[in-house]
Enzyme design. Sequence first.
Site, mmCIF file in Angstrom:
data_model
loop_
_atom_site.group_PDB
_atom_site.id
_atom_site.type_symbol
_atom_site.label_atom_id
_atom_site.label_comp_id
_atom_site.label_asym_id
_atom_site.label_seq_id
_atom_site.Cartn_x
_atom_site.Cartn_y
_atom_site.Cartn_z
ATOM 1 N N GLU A 136 5.143 -6.445 10.582
ATOM 2 C CA GLU A 136 3.125 -6.949 10.223
ATOM 3 C C GLU A 136 2.986 -8.705 10.188
ATOM 4 O O GLU A 136 2.179 -9.145 10.855
ATOM 5 C CB GLU A 136 2.783 -6.085 9.207
ATOM 6 C CG GLU A 136 2.451 -4.764 9.602
ATOM 7 C CD GLU A 136 3.825 -3.665 9.380
ATOM 8 O OE1 GLU A 136 4.201 -3.857 8.542
ATOM 9 O OE2 GLU A 136 4.106 -2.639 9.638
ATOM 10 N N SER A 173 18.992 -8.587 -2.861
ATOM 11 C CA SER A 173 21.034 -8.152 -2.087
ATOM 12 C C SER A 173 22.228 -9.197 -2.698
ATOM 13 O O SER A 173 21.718 -10.525 -3.267
ATOM 14 C CB SER A 173 20.704 -8.281 -0.726
ATOM 15 O OG SER A 173 19.257 -8.002 -0.319
ATOM 16 N N GLN A 180 19.498 -14.531 -3.197
ATOM 17 C CA GLN A 180 17.821 -15.291 -3.352
ATOM 18 C C GLN A 180 17.650 -14.388 -4.774
ATOM 19 O O GLN A 180 17.127 -12.898 -3.945
ATOM 20 C CB GLN A 180 18.201 -14.619 -1.813
ATOM 21 C CG GLN A 180 17.091 -15.327 -1.480
ATOM 22 C CD GLN A 180 16.355 -15.317 0.001
ATOM 23 O OE1 GLN A 180 17.129 -13.967 0.584
ATOM 24 N NE2 GLN A 180 15.394 -16.043 0.918
ATOM 25 N N GLY A 181 16.549 -15.262 -5.333
ATOM 26 C CA GLY A 181 15.793 -14.416 -5.620
ATOM 27 C C GLY A 181 14.477 -14.540 -5.784
ATOM 28 O O GLY A 181 13.614 -15.598 -6.660
ATOM 29 N N GLU A 196 17.132 -18.788 6.748
ATOM 30 C CA GLU A 196 17.021 -17.530 7.051
ATOM 31 C C GLU A 196 17.047 -17.011 8.412
ATOM 32 O O GLU A 196 17.970 -16.276 8.821
ATOM 33 C CB GLU A 196 16.173 -17.062 5.743
ATOM 34 C CG GLU A 196 16.299 -15.549 6.370
ATOM 35 C CD GLU A 196 15.943 -14.561 4.281
ATOM 36 O OE1 GLU A 196 14.530 -15.223 3.740
ATOM 37 O OE2 GLU A 196 16.378 -13.882 4.193
HETATM 38 C C1 LIG Z 1 17.173 -4.819 2.805
HETATM 39 C C2 LIG Z 1 15.929 -5.092 2.816
HETATM 40 C C3 LIG Z 1 16.237 -6.693 1.297
HETATM 41 C C4 LIG Z 1 16.215 -7.509 0.989
HETATM 42 N N1 LIG Z 1 17.241 -8.609 0.139
HETATM 43 C C5 LIG Z 1 16.231 -9.659 -0.162
HETATM 44 C C6 LIG Z 1 16.881 -10.456 -1.789
HETATM 45 O O1 LIG Z 1 18.471 -10.734 -1.336
HETATM 46 N N2 LIG Z 1 15.761 -11.029 -1.536
HETATM 47 C C7 LIG Z 1 15.083 -11.280 -2.172
HETATM 48 O O2 LIG Z 1 14.289 -12.432 -2.076
HETATM 49 N N3 LIG Z 1 13.705 -10.256 -1.252
HETATM 50 C C8 LIG Z 1 14.792 -9.336 -0.641
HETATM 51 N N4 LIG Z 1 14.125 -8.578 0.188
HETATM 52 C C9 LIG Z 1 12.205 -7.868 0.265
HETATM 53 C C10 LIG Z 1 11.862 -8.281 1.104
HETATM 54 O O3 LIG Z 1 11.859 -10.576 1.605
HETATM 55 C C11 LIG Z 1 10.742 -7.850 0.934
HETATM 56 O O4 LIG Z 1 10.889 -6.728 1.208
HETATM 57 C C12 LIG Z 1 9.273 -9.060 1.835
HETATM 58 O O5 LIG Z 1 9.316 -10.010 2.427
HETATM 59 C C13 LIG Z 1 7.698 -7.433 1.479
HETATM 60 O O6 LIG Z 1 7.522 -7.774 0.933
HETATM 61 P P1 LIG Z 1 7.301 -6.381 0.080
HETATM 62 O O7 LIG Z 1 8.132 -5.405 -0.012
HETATM 63 O O8 LIG Z 1 6.957 -7.039 -1.331
HETATM 64 O O9 LIG Z 1 6.325 -5.264 0.469
HETATM 65 P P2 LIG Z 1 4.353 -6.291 0.871
HETATM 66 O O10 LIG Z 1 4.236 -7.744 1.134
HETATM 67 O O11 LIG Z 1 3.831 -6.124 -0.409
HETATM 68 O O12 LIG Z 1 4.195 -5.458 2.200
HETATM 69 C C14 LIG Z 1 3.399 -4.101 1.856
HETATM 70 C C15 LIG Z 1 2.723 -3.839 3.330
HETATM 71 O O13 LIG Z 1 1.442 -4.553 3.687
HETATM 72 C C16 LIG Z 1 1.615 -5.439 4.267
HETATM 73 N N5 LIG Z 1 1.762 -6.760 4.854
HETATM 74 C C17 LIG Z 1 2.093 -7.359 3.467
HETATM 75 N N6 LIG Z 1 0.794 -8.975 3.966
HETATM 76 C C18 LIG Z 1 0.634 -8.711 5.367
HETATM 77 C C19 LIG Z 1 -0.427 -9.576 6.533
HETATM 78 N N7 LIG Z 1 -0.896 -10.600 5.826
HETATM 79 N N8 LIG Z 1 -0.678 -8.702 7.802
HETATM 80 C C20 LIG Z 1 -0.169 -7.446 7.720
HETATM 81 N N9 LIG Z 1 0.228 -6.938 7.086
HETATM 82 C C21 LIG Z 1 0.267 -7.290 5.920
HETATM 83 C C22 LIG Z 1 3.237 -5.341 5.235
HETATM 84 O O14 LIG Z 1 4.363 -6.095 6.784
HETATM 85 C C23 LIG Z 1 3.979 -4.505 4.496
HETATM 86 O O15 LIG Z 1 3.639 -3.023 5.509
HETATM 87 C C24 LIG Z 1 14.751 -7.356 0.769
HETATM 88 C C25 LIG Z 1 14.196 -6.688 1.327
HETATM 89 C C26 LIG Z 1 14.932 -5.426 2.119
HETATM 90 C C27 LIG Z 1 14.118 -4.178 2.330
#
Ligand SMILES: Cc1cc2nc3c(=O)[nH]c(=O)nc-3n(C[C@H](O)[C@H](O)[C@H](O)COP(=O)(O)OP(=O)(O)OC[C@H]3O[C@@H](n4cnc5c(N)ncnc54)[C@H](O)[C@@H]3O)c2cc1C
Length: 379
Positions: A362, A159, A124-125, A242
């Site tokens: 969150e 992933s 999933q990209g 999902e």
């Molecule tokens: C084990 C694992 C597997 C994953 N696999 C995939 C995959 O296969 N494909 C893929 O596309 N992605 C994947 N992800 C990514 C995952 O979907 C993202 O990490 C997640 O959506 C959060 O985005 P971010 O890391 O950019 O954090 P951000 O969105 O930048 O968030 C940073 C912080 O800000 C907080 N925050 C953000 N917006 C708000 C809001 N509106 N209100 C309050 N707090 C907020 C968040 O809760 C977090 O604490 C994976 C992540 C993990 C940990």
Amino acid sequence: MDLTFTDRETAFRDELRAWFAANRPGEEPTHDEDAHYAWRRDFQRRLAQDGLAAVHWPPEYGGRGATLTESAIFFEELGRSGAPLPANVLGVLLAGPTIMAWGNPEQKERYLAPILSAEEIWCQGFSEPDAGSDLAALKTRAVQDGDGWVVTGQKVWTSGAQYSKWCMLVARTDPEAPKHKGLTYFLMDMEQEGVEVVPLRQITGEPEFNELFIDGARIPDENVLGGVGNGWKVALTTLMNERAGLGFSLQVRLRQLLDALIEEAAGRGLLDDPLIADRLGDLHLRTETLRLTAYRGLTAIEKYGQPGPEGSLLKWIWSDTNQQLAQLAADLLGPSALTAGDRWAYELLRSRGNSIEGGTTEVLKNIVAERVLGLPKAR
Ligand SMILES: Cc1cc2nc3c(=O)[nH]c(=O)nc-3n(C[C@H](O)[C@H](O)[C@H](O)COP(=O)(O)OP(=O)(O)OC[C@H]3O[C@@H](n4cnc5c(N)ncnc54)[C@H](O)[C@@H]3O)c2cc1C
């Protein structure tokens, strides 16, 4: 909520129980990620041979046309038997249903069967370095070129990309349009120049996910899913699947883990310790609550045709409970829980990501606050 199985559901459960009893997955390889993945892939092949790799898929695509409750029964029986989740979990739960909803007949014919047999693995990209929770902020660009598209950008946390043949890729095709409108959903072949998969080693030591560097990758027109500029809607189908799909398998895994922890505690004579018994009892209660909440969610979908907000609640409480469970295991086992390679060390470290993956806690709390409790919107 109706928790009584119909005769058909009871017969289905008995059939599954017999199948899992006759088809053991064999010894789970440890310490070798590739061998572990091959073991899961092989087990999915066996499920597929008997039409059990994706029971919720319609029979014309190789499924059993199972109702949501029957799908839940499948995951419960899979969990009970100790068998692994299908290796192509993103293909089965996300890509397949999205292709069924938006794909044309040629796309359905081409992609669905190899998902079931685990012949072609999917990733999933979606996420990018500056687009996670706010997915529509993504910057990866796809530019029309002849009868196809040229893609440039970066994805992250992808992933299973190292095993994948195909990627569900969302890219920006119209930079002038409002951010949710200028996106297109592509089925991208990972096996080409222009797609580089760079493993990201997690705290557990495994490279479960990866960075994807996309530099001039080509995607033919026929691999657009759901129409140019319609990517946000198609991506929402993937995201809805999902939460709905993972909800059940997650709580089943939690039950397996809790049973294993109770066994560990019993083996150490700790079940009579009132503090340990209290914490285990609390985890049992939370696990049962999750199971019933998952059933309530299913009942709502079956009655009203729409997933309710239970999916967000389920994912939030699951990640919280799983982290507490792994912490209790570490407290019980002491330093040995931190030995590299130990199962509980892995669970302790892996559970940290639970409150980020598939929607951060969150963000899920925002959804519950706004859509369940009716509180004012955060933004
Ligand atoms: C084990 C694992 C597997 C994953 N696999 C995939 C995959 O296969 N494909 C893929 O596309 N992605 C994947 N992800 C990514 C995952 O979907 C993202 O990490 C997640 O959506 C959060 O985005 P971010 O890391 O950019 O954090 P951000 O969105 O930048 O968030 C940073 C912080 O800000 C907080 N925050 C953000 N917006 C708000 C809001 N509106 N209100 C309050 N707090 C907020 C968040 O809760 C977090 O604490 C994976 C992540 C993990 C940990």
